[in-house]
Design a protein around this motif. Sequence first.
Motif, PDB file in Angstrom:
ATOM      1  N   LEU A 248       7.180   0.187  12.295  1.00  0.00           N
ATOM      2  CA  LEU A 248       5.822   0.273  13.068  1.00  0.00           C
ATOM      3  C   LEU A 248       5.650   1.613  13.745  1.00  0.00           C
ATOM      4  O   LEU A 248       4.505   2.215  13.674  1.00  0.00           O
ATOM      5  N   TYR A 249       6.836   2.153  14.174  1.00  0.00           N
ATOM      6  CA  TYR A 249       6.767   3.624  14.938  1.00  0.00           C
ATOM      7  C   TYR A 249       7.545   4.840  14.037  1.00  0.00           C
ATOM      8  O   TYR A 249       7.390   5.878  14.614  1.00  0.00           O
ATOM      9  N   CYS A 250       7.954   4.402  12.726  1.00  0.00           N
ATOM     10  CA  CYS A 250       8.435   5.507  12.126  1.00  0.00           C
ATOM     11  C   CYS A 250       7.690   6.556  11.714  1.00  0.00           C
ATOM     12  O   CYS A 250       6.492   6.591  11.248  1.00  0.00           O
ATOM     13  N   THR A 251       7.894   7.741  11.863  1.00  0.00           N
ATOM     14  CA  THR A 251       7.009   8.971  11.492  1.00  0.00           C
ATOM     15  C   THR A 251       7.929   9.845  10.666  1.00  0.00           C
ATOM     16  O   THR A 251       7.402  11.165  10.384  1.00  0.00           O
ATOM     17  N   MET A 252       9.211   9.660  10.230  1.00  0.00           N
ATOM     18  CA  MET A 252      10.037  10.553   9.429  1.00  0.00           C
ATOM     19  C   MET A 252      10.379   9.991   8.279  1.00  0.00           C
ATOM     20  O   MET A 252      10.895   8.744   8.202  1.00  0.00           O
ATOM     21  N   TRP A 253      10.046  10.831   7.169  1.00  0.00           N
ATOM     22  CA  TRP A 253      10.404  10.424   5.785  1.00  0.00           C
ATOM     23  C   TRP A 253      11.919  10.549   5.722  1.00  0.00           C
ATOM     24  O   TRP A 253      12.447  11.687   6.071  1.00  0.00           O
ATOM     25  N   ASP A 291       2.373  -0.297   4.587  1.00  0.00           N
ATOM     26  CA  ASP A 291       1.390   0.167   5.518  1.00  0.00           C
ATOM     27  C   ASP A 291       1.966   1.467   6.269  1.00  0.00           C
ATOM     28  O   ASP A 291       1.062   2.477   6.929  1.00  0.00           O
ATOM     29  N   ASN A 292       3.129   2.016   6.164  1.00  0.00           N
ATOM     30  CA  ASN A 292       3.641   2.996   6.890  1.00  0.00           C
ATOM     31  C   ASN A 292       3.329   4.414   5.950  1.00  0.00           C
ATOM     32  O   ASN A 292       4.125   4.373   4.869  1.00  0.00           O
ATOM     33  N   ARG A 293       2.303   5.146   6.167  1.00  0.00           N
ATOM     34  CA  ARG A 293       2.207   6.244   5.256  1.00  0.00           C
ATOM     35  C   ARG A 293       3.230   7.441   5.062  1.00  0.00           C
ATOM     36  O   ARG A 293       2.948   8.329   4.159  1.00  0.00           O
ATOM     37  N   VAL A 294       4.310   7.110   5.809  1.00  0.00           N
ATOM     38  CA  VAL A 294       5.568   8.078   5.841  1.00  0.00           C
ATOM     39  C   VAL A 294       6.175   7.608   4.532  1.00  0.00           C
ATOM     40  O   VAL A 294       6.821   8.559   3.841  1.00  0.00           O
ATOM     41  N   VAL A 295       6.285   6.196   4.136  1.00  0.00           N
ATOM     42  CA  VAL A 295       6.837   5.912   3.045  1.00  0.00           C
ATOM     43  C   VAL A 295       5.920   6.034   1.861  1.00  0.00           C
ATOM     44  O   VAL A 295       4.740   5.668   1.849  1.00  0.00           O
ATOM     45  N   LYS A 296       6.652   6.593   0.926  1.00  0.00           N
ATOM     46  CA  LYS A 296       5.798   6.898  -0.278  1.00  0.00           C
ATOM     47  C   LYS A 296       5.880   5.716  -1.362  1.00  0.00           C
ATOM     48  O   LYS A 296       6.717   4.786  -1.197  1.00  0.00           O
ATOM     49  N   ILE A 332      -2.679  -3.156   0.409  1.00  0.00           N
ATOM     50  CA  ILE A 332      -2.164  -2.193   1.322  1.00  0.00           C
ATOM     51  C   ILE A 332      -1.670  -0.907   0.171  1.00  0.00           C
ATOM     52  O   ILE A 332      -1.963   0.360   0.413  1.00  0.00           O
ATOM     53  N   ILE A 333      -0.615  -1.352  -0.709  1.00  0.00           N
ATOM     54  CA  ILE A 333      -0.373  -0.235  -1.686  1.00  0.00           C
ATOM     55  C   ILE A 333      -1.489   0.196  -2.459  1.00  0.00           C
ATOM     56  O   ILE A 333      -1.482   1.559  -2.466  1.00  0.00           O
ATOM     57  N   SER A 334      -2.236  -0.425  -2.960  1.00  0.00           N
ATOM     58  CA  SER A 334      -3.583   0.089  -3.771  1.00  0.00           C
ATOM     59  C   SER A 334      -4.387   0.973  -3.050  1.00  0.00           C
ATOM     60  O   SER A 334      -4.928   2.283  -3.436  1.00  0.00           O
ATOM     61  N   SER A 335      -4.515   0.596  -1.735  1.00  0.00           N
ATOM     62  CA  SER A 335      -5.369   1.730  -0.824  1.00  0.00           C
ATOM     63  C   SER A 335      -4.617   2.793  -0.805  1.00  0.00           C
ATOM     64  O   SER A 335      -5.226   3.989  -0.468  1.00  0.00           O
ATOM     65  N   GLY A 336      -3.363   2.860  -0.678  1.00  0.00           N
ATOM     66  CA  GLY A 336      -2.542   4.286  -0.511  1.00  0.00           C
ATOM     67  C   GLY A 336      -2.548   5.035  -1.667  1.00  0.00           C
ATOM     68  O   GLY A 336      -2.530   6.338  -1.586  1.00  0.00           O
ATOM     69  N   LEU A 337      -3.248   4.609  -2.881  1.00  0.00           N
ATOM     70  CA  LEU A 337      -3.555   5.372  -4.225  1.00  0.00           C
ATOM     71  C   LEU A 337      -4.915   5.965  -3.924  1.00  0.00           C
ATOM     72  O   LEU A 337      -4.853   7.000  -4.941  1.00  0.00           O
ATOM     73  N   TYR A 338      -5.713   5.418  -3.244  1.00  0.00           N
ATOM     74  CA  TYR A 338      -7.133   5.786  -3.426  1.00  0.00           C
ATOM     75  C   TYR A 338      -7.344   6.867  -2.345  1.00  0.00           C
ATOM     76  O   TYR A 338      -7.098   6.672  -1.008  1.00  0.00           O
TER      77      TYR A 338
END
Length: 405
Positions: A248-253, A291-296, A332-338
Amino acid sequence: MKRVIDEMNKEELYAFFKTDLFNKIHEMIEEKKLSLENAILVLKHIGHCKVLKHIWNNHFKESSLDKRFEKMIIEEEKKKEEKNEKLLIDLCECYLLLNRWASEELLSTGVSCLLKVALNKEENEEAQKEVEIVLLALSGFGYGEVEQELFINEIKEVIQYHQKHHNLTRLACQSSWQFLINGLPYYKSFEGVIVDELHFLREAERELEELMKSVNRKREKEAEKEEKETKKELVLLRWLNTLERYFLYCTMWNEEFVGLLNSIVRVFLAAKDNNREVSLQCIHLLKEIADNRVVKIEDLLKGGAVDVVLEEFQRPTLNDEITSGFLECFDIISSGLYKTEDEKEEEEKVKEEERKEMKMKMFEKMEEEGYEDIITSLNKLLDFLSYEYYYYSFSSDIADYFVNV
C-alpha cells in the motif's frame, strides 16, 4: 479458562471479549478473589488470542480495568526508586495487547519498555515466549501518536540478530516486521531500511514458503472441515496482511518482487480448496500489488499472477467472491497497459517498443488461457458481479482494448 479460550472460534471470541468480562476481572482483583499476578496471566492470554485472531474492538478501553492499568503504569513509570520493572512490563504487555487506543504517554512508555524485553537474546523457551508476547503487543497499534523513529534502531537490532541466529519464533519474527512496516505511512525513510538493509521481500518469501505447508493439504475426513485454525495458519494470514500494508505504501521497485509474487500465487493455489480466508487474503494482496505502479506488469507475468488470474476466470462456479476479486485484479492489470493523455509525460520513461512487447505478451497469455471464453465470460459477468459485489467499477472497454491491442 486458557483451554476454553483456545477452543473458541472468532465469532465466539467476539462475543466473549466484552466490557463485562474485563469489569468482572477488575472486580475480582478488588475483592481479593483473584490475585493481580494471576489476573495478568489470564489477560496476557486473552490479549494474545485477541491480536493473533484479529479481534479488534474497544471493549477493554470501556472497562474499569483499563483505568486501573493506566493509573498503575503511570505511577510505576514515575518511580525513581524501587521501581518494579517486571510489573511494569506485565502491565504494558496487557495494556497494548488489549487496547489499540492508548494515549501518547502510555504508548511511548509501553513501546520503550517492551522493546527492552524484545532485545533479550536468550534462546530458552521461556525467554522466546516472552519476546513473542511483547512483539505481538507492539505489532498491534497505530502510529500517529508516537515518534516511532526513536525506536527504529532497536527493532532493526531484533530483526538482524534473528536473521543471524534464528532466535525468534515465527510469530515473533512476523510481529517484529509488522511493527516496523506500520511506520511506513509516517516515516518514508523506513522503506530503505526495510528493503535494502533488512531485505524484507526475501525474508517474506522464505516465510511464506515455509508457512504454506500448513495449508497445502486436502481434508481427508468430512469432520475436519470444522477444524480450528492452526497457529501457523494464523501467522500466515498475518504475513499476508503485513505484505498488503507494505505494498500500500511501497515506492521502491525491487528485483525480489518476482520471487515474492510467485510465493503468494503458490500460497493461493495451496489454500484455494481448503482455506477460504487465506485464499481471499491472497486475492486482496494481489490486487494491492497490481494497483501499485511501482510493480511492473512484467513482474506480474513472471511471478505467475497473470496466469492465476486468467485461470480463475474459467472456474465452473463464477458467482463467487474469489472470481469477482480476480476480475477486479484483471481490470487493474489491463488499465496499467493503457496510456492516457494525463500519463504521457510520466510514461515517457518507458520505451514504446517495450510497452508494445508487454502488450503482446499479455495478449499471447490470454490466447493460451482461452481468450474467447474469457472475453465472453467478462461480457456476461461484469454487470452481474458489479451488482452482486457493488464496490467494483469495471472499465467498459476491457474487451475492446484487448481485441485492438
